[in-house]
Scaffold this motif. Structure first.
Motif, mmCIF file in Angstrom:
data_model
loop_
_atom_site.group_PDB
_atom_site.id
_atom_site.type_symbol
_atom_site.label_atom_id
_atom_site.label_comp_id
_atom_site.label_asym_id
_atom_site.label_seq_id
_atom_site.Cartn_x
_atom_site.Cartn_y
_atom_site.Cartn_z
ATOM 1 N N GLU B 23 16.765 -31.571 -16.671
ATOM 2 C CA GLU B 23 15.296 -31.539 -16.672
ATOM 3 C C GLU B 23 14.733 -31.156 -18.048
ATOM 4 O OE1 GLU B 23 14.838 -30.090 -11.989
ATOM 5 O OE2 GLU B 23 14.302 -28.727 -13.586
ATOM 6 N N HIS B 27 12.348 -31.865 -23.843
ATOM 7 C CA HIS B 27 11.350 -30.794 -23.791
ATOM 8 C C HIS B 27 11.880 -29.472 -24.343
ATOM 9 C CE1 HIS B 27 9.068 -33.520 -21.166
ATOM 10 N NE2 HIS B 27 10.220 -33.752 -20.571
ATOM 11 N N ALA B 28 12.992 -29.516 -25.073
ATOM 12 C CA ALA B 28 13.657 -28.294 -25.530
ATOM 13 C C ALA B 28 12.891 -27.649 -26.681
ATOM 14 C CB ALA B 28 15.085 -28.619 -25.954
ATOM 15 N N PRO B 29 13.167 -26.376 -26.962
ATOM 16 C CA PRO B 29 12.449 -25.662 -28.027
ATOM 17 C C PRO B 29 12.706 -26.224 -29.419
ATOM 18 C CG PRO B 29 13.638 -24.120 -26.622
ATOM 19 C CD PRO B 29 14.081 -25.484 -26.235
ATOM 20 N N MET B 30 13.838 -26.876 -29.618
ATOM 21 C CA MET B 30 14.091 -27.525 -30.905
ATOM 22 C C MET B 30 14.993 -28.729 -30.655
ATOM 23 S SD MET B 30 16.599 -24.652 -32.500
ATOM 24 C CE MET B 30 15.457 -23.370 -32.040
ATOM 25 N N GLU B 33 18.549 -28.436 -29.647
ATOM 26 C CA GLU B 33 18.813 -28.095 -28.245
ATOM 27 C C GLU B 33 18.575 -29.291 -27.323
ATOM 28 O OE1 GLU B 33 20.273 -25.392 -26.750
ATOM 29 O OE2 GLU B 33 20.734 -24.992 -28.846
ATOM 30 N N ASP B 89 12.035 -20.648 -18.096
ATOM 31 C CA ASP B 89 11.920 -20.737 -19.559
ATOM 32 C C ASP B 89 13.330 -20.770 -20.140
ATOM 33 O OD1 ASP B 89 12.869 -18.181 -19.399
ATOM 34 O OD2 ASP B 89 11.074 -17.197 -20.163
ATOM 35 N N PHE B 90 13.395 -20.785 -21.460
ATOM 36 C CA PHE B 90 14.694 -20.919 -22.115
ATOM 37 C C PHE B 90 15.586 -19.709 -21.827
ATOM 38 C CE2 PHE B 90 17.400 -21.750 -25.960
ATOM 39 C CZ PHE B 90 17.724 -23.059 -25.641
ATOM 40 N N ALA B 91 14.982 -18.548 -21.624
ATOM 41 C CA ALA B 91 15.763 -17.336 -21.341
ATOM 42 C C ALA B 91 16.436 -17.456 -19.963
ATOM 43 C CB ALA B 91 14.848 -16.112 -21.388
ATOM 44 N N TRP B 140 22.878 -17.733 -27.356
ATOM 45 C CA TRP B 140 21.423 -17.734 -27.154
ATOM 46 C C TRP B 140 20.961 -16.471 -26.443
ATOM 47 C CZ3 TRP B 140 17.770 -19.639 -29.754
ATOM 48 C CH2 TRP B 140 17.878 -20.882 -30.372
ATOM 49 N N ARG B 143 20.730 -13.992 -29.122
ATOM 50 C CA ARG B 143 19.581 -14.184 -30.026
ATOM 51 C C ARG B 143 18.256 -13.827 -29.366
ATOM 52 N NH1 ARG B 143 23.560 -16.027 -31.654
ATOM 53 N NH2 ARG B 143 24.072 -16.517 -33.807
ATOM 54 N N MET B 144 18.144 -14.153 -28.088
ATOM 55 C CA MET B 144 16.879 -13.835 -27.408
ATOM 56 C C MET B 144 16.828 -12.348 -27.070
ATOM 57 S SD MET B 144 16.099 -17.219 -25.095
ATOM 58 C CE MET B 144 17.737 -17.596 -24.506
ATOM 59 N N SER B 151 10.907 -12.178 -27.087
ATOM 60 C CA SER B 151 12.129 -12.791 -26.552
ATOM 61 C C SER B 151 12.943 -11.768 -25.768
ATOM 62 C CB SER B 151 12.946 -13.425 -27.680
ATOM 63 O OG SER B 151 13.543 -12.437 -28.495
ATOM 64 N N ARG B 154 11.392 -11.385 -22.375
ATOM 65 C CA ARG B 154 11.680 -12.540 -21.523
ATOM 66 C C ARG B 154 13.134 -12.514 -21.040
ATOM 67 N NH1 ARG B 154 8.517 -17.357 -21.682
ATOM 68 N NH2 ARG B 154 6.637 -17.207 -22.960
ATOM 69 N N THR C 70 15.880 -37.525 -13.671
ATOM 70 C CA THR C 70 16.037 -36.759 -12.427
ATOM 71 C C THR C 70 15.971 -37.646 -11.185
ATOM 72 O OG1 THR C 70 13.665 -36.304 -12.470
ATOM 73 C CG2 THR C 70 15.120 -34.613 -13.389
ATOM 74 N N ARG C 298 4.837 -33.396 -25.898
ATOM 75 C CA ARG C 298 5.531 -32.954 -27.121
ATOM 76 C C ARG C 298 4.955 -31.624 -27.607
ATOM 77 N NH1 ARG C 298 10.055 -33.386 -27.312
ATOM 78 N NH2 ARG C 298 9.892 -32.414 -29.340
ATOM 79 N N ALA C 301 6.275 -28.787 -25.454
ATOM 80 C CA ALA C 301 7.658 -28.426 -25.797
ATOM 81 C C ALA C 301 7.679 -27.601 -27.084
ATOM 82 C CB ALA C 301 8.514 -29.688 -25.954
ATOM 83 N N GLY C 305 8.335 -23.622 -27.126
ATOM 84 C CA GLY C 305 9.591 -23.276 -27.802
ATOM 85 C C GLY C 305 9.399 -22.333 -28.978
ATOM 86 N N TRP C 307 8.483 -19.243 -29.351
ATOM 87 C CA TRP C 307 9.072 -17.895 -29.266
ATOM 88 C C TRP C 307 10.602 -17.952 -29.367
ATOM 89 C CZ3 TRP C 307 12.514 -16.373 -25.523
ATOM 90 C CH2 TRP C 307 12.617 -17.166 -24.369
ATOM 91 N N ARG C 309 12.335 -20.213 -31.209
ATOM 92 C CA ARG C 309 12.654 -20.419 -32.630
ATOM 93 C C ARG C 309 12.419 -19.130 -33.414
ATOM 94 N NH1 ARG C 309 9.559 -24.906 -31.270
ATOM 95 N NH2 ARG C 309 7.801 -24.242 -32.532
ATOM 96 N N ALA C 311 12.633 -16.111 -32.222
ATOM 97 C CA ALA C 311 13.705 -15.171 -31.872
ATOM 98 C C ALA C 311 14.961 -15.475 -32.682
ATOM 99 C CB ALA C 311 14.008 -15.247 -30.372
ATOM 100 N N HIS C 315 16.581 -12.870 -35.231
ATOM 101 C CA HIS C 315 17.955 -12.414 -35.054
ATOM 102 C C HIS C 315 18.786 -12.685 -36.310
ATOM 103 C CE1 HIS C 315 21.556 -11.284 -32.821
ATOM 104 N NE2 HIS C 315 22.144 -12.300 -33.417
#
Lengths: 94, 248, 327
Positions: B23, B27-30, B33, B89-91, B140, B143-144, B151, B154, C70, C298, C301, C305, C307, C309, C311, C315
């Protein structure tokens, strides 16, 4: 403007016995994630068995404006090449 | 048929988690990913396919991998609750992945000695995949957990939300116990120490604490799920079910 | 997948005629231009724009197909589609990297996309409405993309050409998996066949538009051709695509939705009916049916995302500090 995530250059060794070759770049915050991302991005089809990642900022490159002075002086040093020397055929392969 | 049902439990775990991970695609944070998550999803879906296929053959009623994946309702699905939890969320997503892989790695290592040849084959491939999932999701989590204030908050939220689904991983249903007794599948309860060790190491670096034992949620193996699974299945199965008997 | 003919690049340049002539000689000699080489500002700008548009197209292009991951009706199809959409992300990544060699950051390009300043291929502003669209998009949209991308492997700019070689290698499975989906439907139940035909009806004309305006109306073609950023004109590529695709549709027993389509013996290719350029420009200008939703997805996303990046960067900073403290 968002903070930029550092850029890394990725080098992959296709198999043992060959040298690592530059394949592209990616973004990662640190070297651990850079290596993992390189694995996920650049080895999805069995492209290699070893990865190097190098911060792009760590690369020092020669200046294109100095290309002529760097690389042209070597052109006339033909005595560095084996074909410069004449060896009779009878002597055989050398 | 106990082995058939025990294999379904395992296959369902992998398909449902693979589906959840898929899913994220796009739509990933970067962007990196967007490539890493599908890799993990593809590992899981691949394992599910082999297990469904094998289960169907053992059952001997001609059920294909798609019959098993697409034509069972939520009461018939046997996955544990952890894997059906929404991505949030990503966490949440990375912690769920980390928890599952931290369980499955020692599981597959033990399954290398299975009396079933196909299970041994899956184990040989999947233990490596899970080792990588532990590393990627684990990094990850670190890092979070030890990143920014947001982070970390979360990450703690994810730990609070998901830890009630951990214990179910170590339960063996009646059918699983039969398969364990026959040496086909590993004994789940025996894997706790390995899981604890993996999680402790990462949590120490992530500055996270394991919550005190809370009332554990169970029921997946009996087909008693959270409401979220029905929606996942409705989406997953809609096209297949709209055209009964069609080839795809 | 690929962006259409370049939209809105400004190839003007202000260097001396001697400089431009020297540069053109290198191009004519089929020399590759590398990032730090001297190059006309117009060449650099055109490339940043084109590679950026191309990268954005790959990234936005993940959405219409991602819409069906999906719901894929078999596990085999689900795995293949997931791997394919993942590839599109990879292609976007390679292309952003190629553009970054010209001194523009991925973050800057992303912000241009999200603000609506940067364009991407208009094809992705159409909705995917049935499973058959996964087949048609692979068959037609990737097919059109391949026509465009193969010549780009010989583009004069080294990093772009290298990225395209990698993309083309990976892309070879995309069109085949698409065609296989359509073929399975075309040979399936009447409902499946109708689904395939409906999909072809909706995607045929937008696919032809992917090649960009007719040569006569294309502002930037000449300069891009001279600089060997582009190797064939829009119309040449479109013709190649039609000639290759018509027999594939015939094999499937599907009808291409163009009553004027017919073989022209004299030119050795198909003639086709008029393309609705009003629709094309409308979609390019952001009025495609899915345009707002695509950018919104977009943007979500990217914003959601942020927070993560941050993080990762925070780190990394702590790791560095710890390492220094330990030394």
């Amino acid at each position: 403007m968002t903070a930029t995530t550092p850029l890394w250059e990725v080098f992959i060794r296709p198999r043992n016995g060959l040298a690592h070759k530059h394949v592209g770049s990616l973004h990662a915050a640190d070297e651990v994630m850079a290596l993992q991302s390189a694995r996920d991005v650049y080895t999805r089809r069995g492209e290699g068995n070893s990865i190097w990642v190098v911060p792009s900022a760590a690369i020092t490159a020669s200046d294109p404006d100095q290309t002529a002075e760097n690389f042209e002086p070597t052109a006339d040093k033909i005595y560095r090449h084996p074909t410069f020397y004449e060896i009779p055929d009878e002597v055989g392969h050398m | 048929m106990a082995v058939f049902e025990a294999l379904l439990e395992l296959a369902d775990d992998h398909l449902i988690l693979g589906h959840r991970v898929s899913e994220w695609c796009g739509h990933a944070p970067m962007l990196e990913e967007d490539l890493a998550l599908p890799n993990m999803g593809l590992d899981l879906i691949g394992t599910a396919r082999t297990l469904y296929d094998h289960a169907g053959k053992l059952e001997g009623k001609g059920q294909s991998e798609d019959d098993l994946a697409y034509l069972r309702d939520e009461r018939e699905y046997r996955n544990c609750l952890l894997v059906e939890r929404p991505n949030e969320d990503f966490a949440h997503t990375m912690l769920r992945q980390f928890y599952f892989a931290a369980f499955m790695r020692p599981y597959w290592l033990a399954a290398l000695n299975s009396t079933d040849e196909v299970v041994r084959g899956v184990a040989g491939k999947a233990e490596k995949e899970m080792a990588y999932h532990i590393r990627h999701a684990g990094e990850w989590v670190i890092r979070m957990g030890d990143g920014t204030a947001e982070s970390a908050a979360r990450m703690r939220e994810a730990v609070d939300a998901l830890h009630i689904y951990v214990d179910e991983l170590f339960d063996s249903s009646d059918v699983a116990q039969e398969a364990e007794a026959a040496g086909i599948l590993p004994v789940r309860a025996a894997l706790r120490a390995d899981w604890d060790k993996t999680v402790e190491q990462v949590f120490a670096e992530a500055l996270l604490e394991q919550p005190q034992a809370a009332f554990a949620q169970r029921g997946g193996r009996q087909g008693i799920h959270n409401e979220t699974l029905g929606h996942l299945l409705a989406e997953m199965q809609v096209v297949h079910r709209a055209h009964p008997g069609a080839r795809w | 997948m690929y962006s259409q003919g370049l939209i809105g690049a400004d190839g003007r340049t202000e260097e001396t005629p001697e400089f431009l002539e020297r540069f053109q000689r290198r191009i004519d000699a089929e020399e590759k231009i590398e990032p730090k080489d001297e190059m006309p500002e117009g060449y650099r700008r055109t490339l940043v724009r084109q590679i950026g548009q191309h990268a954005h197209s790959e990234i936005v292009g993940m959405l219409p197909e991602g819409n069906w991951i999906t719901r894929a009706p078999s596990l085999r199809r689900k795995a293949a589609l997931l791997a394919k959409v993942q590839d599109e992300g990879g292609h976007g990544l390679y292309l952003y990297s190629a553009a970054e060699t010209l001194g523009v950051s991925r973050e800057e390009m992303t912000e241009e996309l999200l603000s609506g300043k940067a364009k991407y291929s208009s094809i992705f502003n159409y909705p995917t409405l049935s499973w058959a669209d996964m087949g048609t998009v692979g068959w037609l949209v990737d097919g059109a993309a391949i026509m465009n991308q193969i010549p780009l492997c010989r583009c004069s700019f080294g990093p772009y050409a290298r990225a395209m070689i990698r993309v083309c290698k990976e892309e070879s499975f995309h069109q085949r998996q698409g065609y296989e989906i359509v073929m399975t439907l075309a040979q399936g139940t009447p409902a499946q066949k109708a689904m395939a035909q409906d999909s072809l009806n909706r995607w045929w004309w937008p696919s032809l538009m992917m090649f960009g305006p007719h040569d006569a109306d294309s502002q930037h073609s000449d300069q891009s051709m001279a600089w060997k950023i582009k190797r064939f004109t829009n119309d040449e590529l479109r013709q190649k695509f039609i000639d290759a695709t018509v027999p594939q549709a015939e094999y499937l027993g599907l009808t291409i939705p163009d009553p004027d389509l017919k073989w022209n013996e004299a030119k050795g290719g198909y003639d086709h009916g008029p393309i609705d350029w009003d629709e094309f420009w409308r979609v390019v200008k952001g009025h495609g049916p899915m345009a707002k939703d695509r950018i919104k997805a977009r943007k979500k996303a990217w914003d959601d995302g942020a927070w993560v990046r941050e993080a990762a960067l925070a780190h990394a900073e702590k790791r560095r500090a710890r390492k220094i403290a330990a030394e």
